[in-house]
Design a protein around this motif. Structure first.
Motif, PDB file in Angstrom:
ATOM      1  N   PRO A  84      -2.038  31.495  -2.795  1.00  0.00           N
ATOM      2  CA  PRO A  84      -1.186  32.490  -3.469  1.00  0.00           C
ATOM      3  C   PRO A  84      -0.279  31.885  -4.542  1.00  0.00           C
ATOM      4  O   PRO A  84      -0.071  32.497  -5.593  1.00  0.00           O
ATOM      5  CB  PRO A  84      -0.369  33.086  -2.317  1.00  0.00           C
ATOM      6  CG  PRO A  84      -1.247  32.910  -1.112  1.00  0.00           C
ATOM      7  CD  PRO A  84      -1.968  31.616  -1.322  1.00  0.00           C
ATOM      8  N   GLY A  85       0.232  30.688  -4.312  1.00  0.00           N
ATOM      9  CA  GLY A  85       1.098  30.050  -5.310  1.00  0.00           C
ATOM     10  C   GLY A  85       0.366  29.798  -6.619  1.00  0.00           C
ATOM     11  O   GLY A  85       0.939  29.967  -7.709  1.00  0.00           O
ATOM     12  N   MET A  86      -0.891  29.403  -6.530  1.00  0.00           N
ATOM     13  CA  MET A  86      -1.682  29.184  -7.741  1.00  0.00           C
ATOM     14  C   MET A  86      -1.939  30.507  -8.452  1.00  0.00           C
ATOM     15  O   MET A  86      -1.823  30.596  -9.675  1.00  0.00           O
ATOM     16  CB  MET A  86      -3.007  28.501  -7.411  1.00  0.00           C
ATOM     17  CG  MET A  86      -3.891  28.309  -8.626  1.00  0.00           C
ATOM     18  SD  MET A  86      -5.503  27.580  -8.245  1.00  0.00           S
ATOM     19  CE  MET A  86      -6.338  27.777  -9.830  1.00  0.00           C
ATOM     20  N   VAL A  87      -2.265  31.526  -7.697  1.00  0.00           N
ATOM     21  CA  VAL A  87      -2.512  32.845  -8.285  1.00  0.00           C
ATOM     22  C   VAL A  87      -1.262  33.332  -9.010  1.00  0.00           C
ATOM     23  O   VAL A  87      -1.333  33.838 -10.144  1.00  0.00           O
ATOM     24  CB  VAL A  87      -2.957  33.852  -7.204  1.00  0.00           C
ATOM     25  CG1 VAL A  87      -3.053  35.260  -7.779  1.00  0.00           C
ATOM     26  CG2 VAL A  87      -4.290  33.423  -6.596  1.00  0.00           C
ATOM     27  N   ASP A  88      -0.101  33.170  -8.392  1.00  0.00           N
ATOM     28  CA  ASP A  88       1.158  33.593  -9.022  1.00  0.00           C
ATOM     29  C   ASP A  88       1.391  32.852 -10.338  1.00  0.00           C
ATOM     30  O   ASP A  88       1.817  33.447 -11.336  1.00  0.00           O
ATOM     31  CB  ASP A  88       2.338  33.354  -8.083  1.00  0.00           C
ATOM     32  CG  ASP A  88       2.337  34.286  -6.880  1.00  0.00           C
ATOM     33  OD1 ASP A  88       1.615  35.295  -6.905  1.00  0.00           O
ATOM     34  OD2 ASP A  88       3.063  33.980  -5.910  1.00  0.00           O
ATOM     35  N   GLU A  89       1.102  31.547 -10.346  1.00  0.00           N
ATOM     36  CA  GLU A  89       1.313  30.753 -11.558  1.00  0.00           C
ATOM     37  C   GLU A  89       0.326  31.148 -12.656  1.00  0.00           C
ATOM     38  O   GLU A  89       0.688  31.230 -13.832  1.00  0.00           O
ATOM     39  CB  GLU A  89       1.208  29.264 -11.228  1.00  0.00           C
ATOM     40  CG  GLU A  89       1.545  28.335 -12.370  1.00  0.00           C
ATOM     41  CD  GLU A  89       2.997  28.409 -12.854  1.00  0.00           C
ATOM     42  OE1 GLU A  89       3.303  27.710 -13.823  1.00  0.00           O
ATOM     43  OE2 GLU A  89       3.805  29.179 -12.291  1.00  0.00           O
ATOM     44  N   VAL A  90      -0.906  31.411 -12.282  1.00  0.00           N
ATOM     45  CA  VAL A  90      -1.897  31.880 -13.262  1.00  0.00           C
ATOM     46  C   VAL A  90      -1.439  33.199 -13.875  1.00  0.00           C
ATOM     47  O   VAL A  90      -1.490  33.391 -15.097  1.00  0.00           O
ATOM     48  CB  VAL A  90      -3.290  32.013 -12.612  1.00  0.00           C
ATOM     49  CG1 VAL A  90      -4.246  32.789 -13.506  1.00  0.00           C
ATOM     50  CG2 VAL A  90      -3.861  30.641 -12.284  1.00  0.00           C
ATOM     51  N   MET A  91      -0.955  34.097 -13.044  1.00  0.00           N
ATOM     52  CA  MET A  91      -0.479  35.391 -13.544  1.00  0.00           C
ATOM     53  C   MET A  91       0.715  35.210 -14.474  1.00  0.00           C
ATOM     54  O   MET A  91       0.800  35.846 -15.529  1.00  0.00           O
ATOM     55  CB  MET A  91      -0.129  36.304 -12.369  1.00  0.00           C
ATOM     56  CG  MET A  91      -1.343  36.743 -11.576  1.00  0.00           C
ATOM     57  SD  MET A  91      -0.925  37.786 -10.174  1.00  0.00           S
ATOM     58  CE  MET A  91      -0.334  39.253 -11.007  1.00  0.00           C
ATOM     59  N   ARG A  92       1.631  34.310 -14.106  1.00  0.00           N
ATOM     60  CA  ARG A  92       2.814  34.066 -14.948  1.00  0.00           C
ATOM     61  C   ARG A  92       2.396  33.513 -16.307  1.00  0.00           C
ATOM     62  O   ARG A  92       2.900  33.944 -17.351  1.00  0.00           O
ATOM     63  CB  ARG A  92       3.757  33.085 -14.249  1.00  0.00           C
ATOM     64  CG  ARG A  92       5.064  32.857 -15.004  1.00  0.00           C
ATOM     65  CD  ARG A  92       5.887  31.741 -14.392  1.00  0.00           C
ATOM     66  NE  ARG A  92       5.309  30.433 -14.626  1.00  0.00           N
ATOM     67  CZ  ARG A  92       5.395  29.749 -15.774  1.00  0.00           C
ATOM     68  NH1 ARG A  92       5.999  30.275 -16.816  1.00  0.00           N
ATOM     69  NH2 ARG A  92       4.850  28.557 -15.882  1.00  0.00           N
ATOM     70  N   LEU A  93       1.465  32.565 -16.315  1.00  0.00           N
ATOM     71  CA  LEU A  93       1.060  31.920 -17.564  1.00  0.00           C
ATOM     72  C   LEU A  93       0.275  32.872 -18.478  1.00  0.00           C
ATOM     73  O   LEU A  93       0.370  32.778 -19.696  1.00  0.00           O
ATOM     74  CB  LEU A  93       0.248  30.662 -17.267  1.00  0.00           C
ATOM     75  CG  LEU A  93       1.081  29.507 -16.678  1.00  0.00           C
ATOM     76  CD1 LEU A  93       0.169  28.449 -16.063  1.00  0.00           C
ATOM     77  CD2 LEU A  93       1.987  28.899 -17.741  1.00  0.00           C
TER      78      LEU A  93
END
Length: 196
Positions: A84-93
């Motif tokens: 989930p942390g990676m998904v959140d960062e991808v969405m932010r970027l």
């Protein structure tokens, strides 16, 4: 394979330099320009490449040529869902362009070329072909029989065709770039032995 170019499986220490290479390679690529906001584009692009490389290195194949002058990443069909942390960062970027990310599911059992890039000053020196031969052989060695990829550059279509890929779809993405989805099928030693 060009024997003058050393290609190897990347380790964690290679990923920062590999992300730099991919950021340089994709600086003007139609798809990344479409799905990444223009504000802080280069920083976002590099951060995304680093995230994807870390995931691919942990779950698939990352190959590097020379001093990370070229990079390829493939994922197997059984790669786990990103944390989930990676998904959140991808969405932010990706910011307000996250909705432009559309990737169909590959055929069951297919590996996927996630990225292939070469530093601009090293392009035209067969690094991409050498990386592709290396990575496809490694996928077959690991049991892969089919590999899929997407590209939005017609020059890449010719490169992939030389390595056994054929276009399965050529789609117009509305206001985005054209996308070629390509597939290659390989016979691995397990398949050959089973057919004897």
């Amino acid at each position: 394979m060009n024997t003058s170019i050393r290609v190897r499986v990347a380790d964690a220490d290679d990923l920062a330099a590999a992300a730099d290479t991919l950021a340089a390679a994709f600086e003007h690529y139609p798809w990344t320009r479409y799905v990444i906001p223009q504000e802080h584009y280069h920083e976002r692009l590099r951060a995304l490449q680093k995230l994807y490389l870390e995931y691919a290195q942990a779950n698939g194949i990352v190959g590097v040529a020379g001093h990370c002058d070229g990079v390829i990443a493939l994922l197997p069909p059984d790669a786990p869902e990103p944390e989930p942390g990676m998904v959140d960062e991808v969405m932010r970027l990706h910011g307000d362009r996250i909705g432009r990310l559309q990737q169909g599911d590959p055929p069951a059992g297919a590996w996927r070329v996630e990225t292939l890039g070469v530093r601009p000053e090293r392009q035209g020196q067969r690094l991409a072909s050498t990386l592709l031969v290396f990575a496809l052989a490694e996928a077959v060695r690991r049991g892969g029989e089919q590999v899929v990829l997407d590209t939005s550059d017609p020059r890449n279509v010719r490169l992939y065709e030389r390595h056994g890929f054929h276009t399965t779809t050529h789609s117009d993405n509305g206001d985005g770039p054209l996308i070629w989805t390509m597939t290659a099928t390989f016979e691995n030693s397990t398949t050959r032995e089973a057919s004897l």
